[in-house]
Design a protein around this motif. Sequence first.
Motif, mmCIF file in Angstrom:
data_model
loop_
_atom_site.group_PDB
_atom_site.id
_atom_site.type_symbol
_atom_site.label_atom_id
_atom_site.label_comp_id
_atom_site.label_asym_id
_atom_site.label_seq_id
_atom_site.Cartn_x
_atom_site.Cartn_y
_atom_site.Cartn_z
ATOM 1 N N GLY A 1 63.662 1.480 18.039
ATOM 2 C CA GLY A 1 62.569 2.037 17.446
ATOM 3 C C GLY A 1 62.323 3.522 18.145
ATOM 4 O O GLY A 1 62.166 4.633 17.689
ATOM 5 N N GLY A 2 62.694 3.756 19.494
ATOM 6 C CA GLY A 2 62.663 4.811 20.286
ATOM 7 C C GLY A 2 64.010 5.591 20.472
ATOM 8 O O GLY A 2 63.814 7.010 20.371
ATOM 9 N N GLN A 3 65.028 5.188 20.031
ATOM 10 C CA GLN A 3 66.272 6.019 20.127
ATOM 11 C C GLN A 3 67.065 6.309 18.794
ATOM 12 O O GLN A 3 67.489 7.123 18.511
ATOM 13 N N THR A 4 66.871 4.974 18.211
ATOM 14 C CA THR A 4 67.941 5.126 16.740
ATOM 15 C C THR A 4 67.116 5.881 15.752
ATOM 16 O O THR A 4 67.671 6.799 14.990
ATOM 17 N N LEU A 5 65.874 5.565 15.533
ATOM 18 C CA LEU A 5 64.856 6.204 14.712
ATOM 19 C C LEU A 5 64.311 7.293 15.261
ATOM 20 O O LEU A 5 64.126 7.511 16.482
ATOM 21 N N TYR B 1 58.125 0.819 24.891
ATOM 22 C CA TYR B 1 58.617 1.876 23.740
ATOM 23 C C TYR B 1 58.581 3.229 24.349
ATOM 24 O O TYR B 1 59.462 4.046 24.477
ATOM 25 N N GLY B 2 57.242 3.679 25.064
ATOM 26 C CA GLY B 2 57.310 4.980 25.716
ATOM 27 C C GLY B 2 58.368 5.482 26.496
ATOM 28 O O GLY B 2 59.097 6.396 26.476
ATOM 29 N N SER B 3 59.054 4.438 27.699
ATOM 30 C CA SER B 3 59.914 4.826 28.464
ATOM 31 C C SER B 3 61.212 4.948 27.672
ATOM 32 O O SER B 3 62.136 5.797 27.899
ATOM 33 N N VAL B 4 61.476 4.010 26.768
ATOM 34 C CA VAL B 4 62.857 4.133 26.067
ATOM 35 C C VAL B 4 62.790 5.325 25.047
ATOM 36 O O VAL B 4 63.761 5.841 25.132
ATOM 37 N N ASP B 5 61.861 5.704 24.631
ATOM 38 C CA ASP B 5 61.757 6.787 23.589
ATOM 39 C C ASP B 5 61.930 8.027 24.559
ATOM 40 O O ASP B 5 62.517 9.062 23.938
#
Length: 292
Positions: free
Chosen positions: A99-103, A180-184
């Motif tokens: 959700g955070g990197q691919t999209l 999610y926030g950290s990965v994004d």
Amino acid sequence: MKLPRIRSHGRGRTLRDLALTAPAVAVMVGIGLFSLVWAIYFSFWPMEGNLWNPGFSLEHYQALFDSTRTVAIFAKTLAKVLVIAVVTTAMAFPVAWYGGQTLDGRAGALFILVAIAPFWTNYIVRTWAWMLMLGDKGLINEVLTGVGAVAEPISLLYTEFAVIATMVYIYLPYSLFAMYGSVDAIPGSQIEAAYDLGSNRFEVLRYVILPLAMPGIVLSFVFIFGRAIGAYVTPELVGSPRTLWYGNVLVNQFKDSFNWPLGAAYSVVLFAFVLVVLAGLSRWLTLRKVMT
């Protein structure tokens, strides 16, 4: 001439926001502090027969630490909570990464919302759903017997596996939100640079992705640990007397034994233990880093 006005306007807006939020904050903090202080005070009340009276006694704390059964249950609960925290975080990380990197942007946020949509139902309803799936005639056993993997249904319900699997499922949305926030926020340029310098996928994961995502991973662990260590409902519904958790023993002091001061002592010890764990984590990774 305009700067003082801007600063004054910003300061006034901050004071207005504080004034608007102060009543709600005061109520929440007041209730929390009152409950904590009362539990600590109540835990020292001595028992006289089946009654308790105001006073000061360490008998309940002594009874807690002298009970090898209670200490053993707490140690087993801690081990199971660590397993739940690790498994839940490991399962949520690929979803948060997608959700955070691919999209991109809104698509990633929408994907996370869709992923956690089943968790908007009631906690008890989700637990009962797992009871239906884990039963002798549940979905899991029906599939296993249908494909010939087992000759007869496996006893999955009322076991440690049932408790851990259900709690992992229940705590997944907390882990997703935490990571999610950290990965994004991980810059794609750093990952590309690592590949350009000759790193393989494992090295990129170990030396680039995980260190940058660590604040969210730690936050996920803290959320799950803090909520699961005192769990009562799920172990009560899908577990059995052979799979007692510390939360069950704690609640039984109030519900069955009617020894409320001892139950309060159990609660205070649990609260103190969680504080020690959080203090240890804060020395390793500050809250500011976790939240940004």
